[in-house]
Design an enzyme around this catalytic site. Structure first.
Site, PDB file in Angstrom:
ATOM      1  N   HIS A  89      40.673  31.018   7.546  1.00 53.26           N
ATOM      2  CA  HIS A  89      39.994  29.744   7.292  1.00 53.26           C
ATOM      3  C   HIS A  89      38.641  29.955   6.607  1.00 53.26           C
ATOM      4  CE1 HIS A  89      42.760  27.240   9.776  1.00 53.26           C
ATOM      5  NE2 HIS A  89      42.915  28.364  10.439  1.00 53.26           N
ATOM      6  N   ASN A 162      44.886  22.001  13.214  1.00 49.64           N
ATOM      7  CA  ASN A 162      45.435  22.184  11.864  1.00 49.64           C
ATOM      8  C   ASN A 162      46.026  20.869  11.370  1.00 49.64           C
ATOM      9  OD1 ASN A 162      44.813  24.883  11.501  1.00 49.64           O
ATOM     10  ND2 ASN A 162      46.796  25.632  12.214  1.00 49.64           N
ATOM     11  N   TYR A 376      37.521  33.131  19.474  1.00 49.36           N
ATOM     12  CA  TYR A 376      36.522  32.430  18.664  1.00 49.36           C
ATOM     13  C   TYR A 376      35.094  32.776  19.068  1.00 49.36           C
ATOM     14  CZ  TYR A 376      40.382  29.762  16.686  1.00 49.36           C
ATOM     15  OH  TYR A 376      41.538  29.402  16.048  1.00 49.36           O
TER      16      TYR A 376
HETATM   17 FE1  HDE Z   1      42.309  30.105  14.588  1.00 40.75          FE
HETATM   18  N1  HDE Z   1      40.781  31.411  14.252  1.00 40.75           N
HETATM   19  N2  HDE Z   1      43.285  31.504  15.654  1.00 40.75           N
HETATM   20  N3  HDE Z   1      43.924  28.858  14.825  1.00 40.75           N
HETATM   21  N4  HDE Z   1      41.392  28.696  13.507  1.00 40.75           N
HETATM   22  C1  HDE Z   1      39.676  31.149  13.545  1.00 40.75           C
HETATM   23  O1  HDE Z   1      37.499  31.670  14.270  1.00 40.75           O
HETATM   24  C2  HDE Z   1      42.735  32.649  16.122  1.00 40.75           C
HETATM   25  C3  HDE Z   1      45.047  29.120  15.538  1.00 40.75           C
HETATM   26  C4  HDE Z   1      41.793  27.413  13.335  1.00 40.75           C
HETATM   27  O2  HDE Z   1      36.489  25.580  10.325  1.00 40.75           O
HETATM   28  C5  HDE Z   1      38.629  32.237  13.667  1.00 40.75           C
HETATM   29  O3  HDE Z   1      35.376  31.074  13.757  1.00 40.75           O
HETATM   30  C6  HDE Z   1      43.650  33.330  16.994  1.00 40.75           C
HETATM   31  C7  HDE Z   1      45.799  27.921  15.778  1.00 40.75           C
HETATM   32  C8  HDE Z   1      40.850  26.720  12.501  1.00 40.75           C
HETATM   33  O4  HDE Z   1      35.419  27.256  11.241  1.00 40.75           O
HETATM   34  C9  HDE Z   1      39.282  33.257  14.604  1.00 40.75           C
HETATM   35  C10 HDE Z   1      44.772  32.551  17.028  1.00 40.75           C
HETATM   36  C11 HDE Z   1      45.081  26.928  15.173  1.00 40.75           C
HETATM   37  C12 HDE Z   1      39.864  27.647  12.209  1.00 40.75           C
HETATM   38  C13 HDE Z   1      40.616  32.575  14.911  1.00 40.75           C
HETATM   39  C14 HDE Z   1      44.529  31.405  16.195  1.00 40.75           C
HETATM   40  C15 HDE Z   1      43.923  27.527  14.583  1.00 40.75           C
HETATM   41  C16 HDE Z   1      40.222  28.867  12.860  1.00 40.75           C
HETATM   42  C17 HDE Z   1      38.121  32.756  12.353  1.00 40.75           C
HETATM   43  C18 HDE Z   1      46.077  32.815  17.771  1.00 40.75           C
HETATM   44  C19 HDE Z   1      45.429  25.450  15.089  1.00 40.75           C
HETATM   45  C20 HDE Z   1      38.643  27.443  11.333  1.00 40.75           C
HETATM   46  C21 HDE Z   1      36.689  32.342  12.262  1.00 40.75           C
HETATM   47  C22 HDE Z   1      45.938  32.780  19.176  1.00 40.75           C
HETATM   48  C23 HDE Z   1      45.555  24.804  16.372  1.00 40.75           C
HETATM   49  C24 HDE Z   1      37.552  26.752  12.061  1.00 40.75           C
HETATM   50  C25 HDE Z   1      36.407  31.628  13.476  1.00 40.75           C
HETATM   51  C26 HDE Z   1      36.385  26.504  11.138  1.00 40.75           C
HETATM   52  C27 HDE Z   1      39.441  30.036  12.825  1.00 40.75           C
HETATM   53  C28 HDE Z   1      41.473  33.120  15.769  1.00 40.75           C
HETATM   54  C29 HDE Z   1      45.508  30.424  15.959  1.00 40.75           C
HETATM   55  C30 HDE Z   1      42.965  26.756  13.844  1.00 40.75           C
HETATM   56  C31 HDE Z   1      39.449  34.656  14.043  1.00 40.75           C
HETATM   57  C32 HDE Z   1      43.391  34.644  17.703  1.00 40.75           C
HETATM   58  C33 HDE Z   1      47.103  27.797  16.570  1.00 40.75           C
HETATM   59  C34 HDE Z   1      40.928  25.273  12.034  1.00 40.75           C
HETATM   60  O5  HDE Z   1      38.557  33.421  15.786  1.00 40.75           O
END
Ligand code: HDE
Length: 705
Positions: A89, A162, A376
């Site tokens: 993202h 999402n 996060y």
């Molecule tokens: Fe994320 N995800 N994600 N994700 N995600 C990040 O956090 C992660 C997942 C989502 O505008 C990171 O600050 C893991 C689902 C958005 O700043 C990180 C898993 C959904 C955004 C991270 C998921 C999301 C992130 C990268 C599996 C939808 C951007 C930078 C367990 C429900 C937020 C940060 C923004 C961002 C990890 C799965 C949505 C790396 C480990 C499911 C919208 O922490």
């Protein structure tokens, strides 16, 4: 010989090489000495800067002196301007706004933001793509992030969702693998912002649980027209908890009041060339124009009994709950009405944390969600460099906050008093003794009922109830209109044709047979490959009822409000006709964007006019519909110009409404042999149908799988 200094900061004069002759910058700064230093350029430490144009040298042509602290500080700061981009993202845009509760739900949740109809809570929302890096284009085929930070009066709640209701994987332990597979390949570092490559399809074809999400990824949902036309989903099942401590399961939804809308693949590809910032610019323009985007906020609330009656597990993030089974209840709306003052300070530094919940909202045991609760917080230390990232203005709660966490890198608060431990007997809470816990109002985790959770054993296991990987993928495909099914099949063909490893294509085809035999056959035909045996399925695949809400086309034509119409004109065009088009478009809440071969003032019949954009830089892919009003001489000229012909061919090929004048018809449309249909109309009839897409046209212009 050096020239005289201009006024510092004046943009219309060239910067000089040497100060000392004229010395105006000196005089300007010295005028501000004393109390009134507003507007004065200073060093980070507050010393007024007299010359920001020339470094300090030993003689006019001599070496630069190390003593120049302003130069060194300026370059030092610049050298460290970048921070690590988000792992996923990375590319995104955000805006401020508010959430308004439109229906109070105290019976379900004690969260104060839902306590009262009409209550407003400030928000910051960031939209993003997933796979591409920070400078990548806005319009790849990709999932979009939809993250909202609610600054409630009981602390921050971050709903980090999402634009797709389900996810690729069931357990957080697979997330690093998924992201490694979709990002540019490790040895060659391409392709950027694309899933159409070997490693992604290798991984997902080995992971049947991703199949449902793949049908979404290959659907039109991943080619949004705008951030403003995207739905949003919390994805996981969460809990609402009321004042009595009773819990209700909940799925969160955002529905755009602008309508849900997508582009075609060919259009998205061309947009990325014409305007890589298409979505960022669109959000900016809408907010600057006062056309504030709005979303309804809805919940699907259900009890344990309902959860247990569903043919899938509500803790499995690869499943959605069809609205036909649990209807949506709208309880609020969100309006985004303010672009951040500074992109880096706010949009880049905003740190969303799914663990940020407030009393009345709680987690479930969804193993994907549980992993996110760790990730996060952890990632912010890497990105923002300090545990004190919560003190950055965009991340700070707007309600009072206090605790005994202390010190750390970049501490910007100055905690007072002696107590930095608790319990203590140094005074009353809030005074010298520091803050105290609040057993009544404080956050308490839902204790669980025992019925929905068997925590007696430690196991690395997937529950049996997570084993059905294909039924909802089949439902998703079945819910699409014919044209959307063709888009999906073609998207699979496109992506798999970029996969060089044949065994990966074959394995994917074998998974698709479990989704829909027809889909698998169409994809196999599109690749000219034989259909392999179906992959074994871990659980029987059910024929679930299709759900109309899963199709974009079934939601109807988009409105003209908030949409952009491109109007092509040239010298000699009838100003009255152009004015009529503009007025009609604006009356319906749309924007008319005038395009001409030249951007300067053009002489028209009945006046003059300047274009907003030059033809070669304003292709029709940037507009929701197009119209053209030109004279025969100009039409004949434009018929020789590739950019002009492409303007009409693309609008036609992307099934858009085209409004024409007689000269356009005779010299351009007829030359291109564009068959008249319901979407090719004289300008007088244009407004009634402007932004509709004319899907009947598509099979005539594109061979779809
Ligand atoms: Fe994320 N995800 N994600 N994700 N995600 C990040 O956090 C992660 C997942 C989502 O505008 C990171 O600050 C893991 C689902 C958005 O700043 C990180 C898993 C959904 C955004 C991270 C998921 C999301 C992130 C990268 C599996 C939808 C951007 C930078 C367990 C429900 C937020 C940060 C923004 C961002 C990890 C799965 C949505 C790396 C480990 C499911 C919208 O922490």
């Amino acid at each position: 010989m050096a020239t005289k200094n201009p006024k510092p900061g004046s943009s219309d004069q060239p910067i000089t090489l040497r100060r000392g002759e004229g010395g105006e910058p000196h005089q300007q700064a010295s005028r501000k000495r004393g109390d009134d230093r507003s507007g004065v350029l200073t060093t980070n430490h507050g010393v007024a800067v007299s010359d920001n144009q020339n470094s300090l040298k030993a003689g006019p042509r001599g070496p630069v002196l190390l003593e120049d602290f302003h130069l060194r500080e300026k370059i030092f700061h610049f050298d460290h301007e970048r921070i690590p981009e988000r792992i996923v993202h990375a590319r995104g845009s955000g805006a401020h706004g508010y959430f308004e509760c439109t229906e109070a739900i105290p019976e379900l949740s004690r969260a104060s933001l839902f306590a009262e109809k009409g209550k407003r809570t400030e928000v910051f929302t960031r939209f993003s793509t997933v796979a591409g890096s920070k400078g990548s284009k806005d319009t790849p085929r990709d999932v979009r992030g939809f993250a909202v930070k609610f600054y409630t009066d009981e602390g921050n709640w971050d709903l980090v969702g999402n634009n797709i209701p389900v996810f690729f994987i069931q357990d957080a332990i697979k997330f690093p693998d998924l992201i490694h597979a979709v990002k540019p390949e490790a040895d060659r570092m391409f392709p950027q912002a694309a899933s159409a490559h070997d490693t992604f399809w290798d991984f997902v074809s080995l992971l049947p649980e991703s199949t449902h999400m793949l049908t979404w990824l290959m659907s039109d949902f991943t080619l949004p027209r705008s951030y403003r036309t995207m739905q949003g989903f919390g994805v996981h099942t969460f809990r609402l908890v009321n004042a009595e401590g009773e819990s209700t399961f909940v799925k969160f939804h955002w529905r755009p009041r602008q309508g849900t809308q997508s582009t075609l693949w060919d259009e998205a590809v061309k947009i990325s060339g014409a305007d890589p910032d298409f979505h960022r610019r669109d959000l900016w323009e809408a907010i600057q124009a006062g056309d504030f985007p709005e979303w309804d906020f809805a919940i699907q609330a259900f009890d344990l009994e309902t959860a247990q009656s569903l043919p899938f597990d509500v803790l499995d993030a690869t499943k959605l709950i069809p609205e036909e089974l649990v209807p949506l209840r709208v309880i609020g709306r969100m309006v985004l009405d303010r672009w951040p003052d500074n992109f880096f300070a706010e949009t880049e530094q905003v740190a969303f944390l799914p663990h940020n919940v407030v009393p009345g909202i709680d987690f479930t045991n969804d193993p994907l969600l549980q992993g996110r609760l760790f990730s996060y917080l952890d990632t912010q230390k890497s990105r923002l460099g300090t545990t004190n990232f919560f003190q950055i203005p965009v991340n700070q709660p707007k309600c009072p906050f206090a605790n005994l966490n202390r010190d750390g890198m970049m501490q910007t608060q100055i905690p007072t008093g002696r107590a930095n431990y608790e319990p203590n007997s140094l005074g009353e809470a809030g005074e010298d003794a520091g803050p105290r816990e609040d057993p009544e109002g404080g956050f308490t985790s839902f204790r669980g009922t025992g019925e929905d959770n068997d925590a007696s054993e430690k196991l690395r296991i997937r529950p049996e109830s997570f084993a059905d990987h294909f039924s909802q993928a089949r439902m998703m495909f079945a819910s699409q209109t014919e044209i959307e099914q063709a888009h999906m099949a073609s998207a699979f063909v496109f992506e798999l044709s970029k996969v060089e490893l044949e065994h990966v294509r074959t394995r994917m085809l074998s998974q698709l047979r479990n989704v829909d035999e027809g889909l698998a056959q169409r994809v196999a035909d599109g690749l000219a490959m034989p259909l392999p045996k179906a992959a074994p399925a871990a659980a029987p695949t059910l024929d679930l009822d299709p759900s109309d809400k899963l199709s974009i086309v079934k939601q109807g034509d988009p409105p003209l409000k908030g949409r952009k119409v491109g109007v092509l004109f040239d010298e000699g065009s009838d100003k009255a006709a152009l004015d009529a088009l503009r007025e009609g478009i604006e009356e319906a809440g749309g924007t008319a964007f005038f395009v001409a071969p030249k951007v300067g003032e053009l002489k028209l019949k009945g006046g003059t006019m300047k274009a907003h954009g030059q033809l070669a830089g304003s292709p029709s892919v940037l507009f929701d519909a197009v119209a053209c009003a030109i004279m025969p001489e100009q039409a004949k000229k434009l018929a020789q110009d590739g950019a002009a012909l492409q303007w009409f061919m693309d609008a036609y090929g992307h099934c858009k409404t085209i409004g024409y004048c007689p000269a356009t018809k005779e010299f351009i449309l007829d030359k291109l042999d564009l068959a008249i249909d319901a979407g090719l109309v004289p300008n007088a009839e244009f407004l009634g149908i402007a932004p509709a897409r004319h899907w009947d046209r598509e099979p005539k212009v594109r061979l779809l799988a």
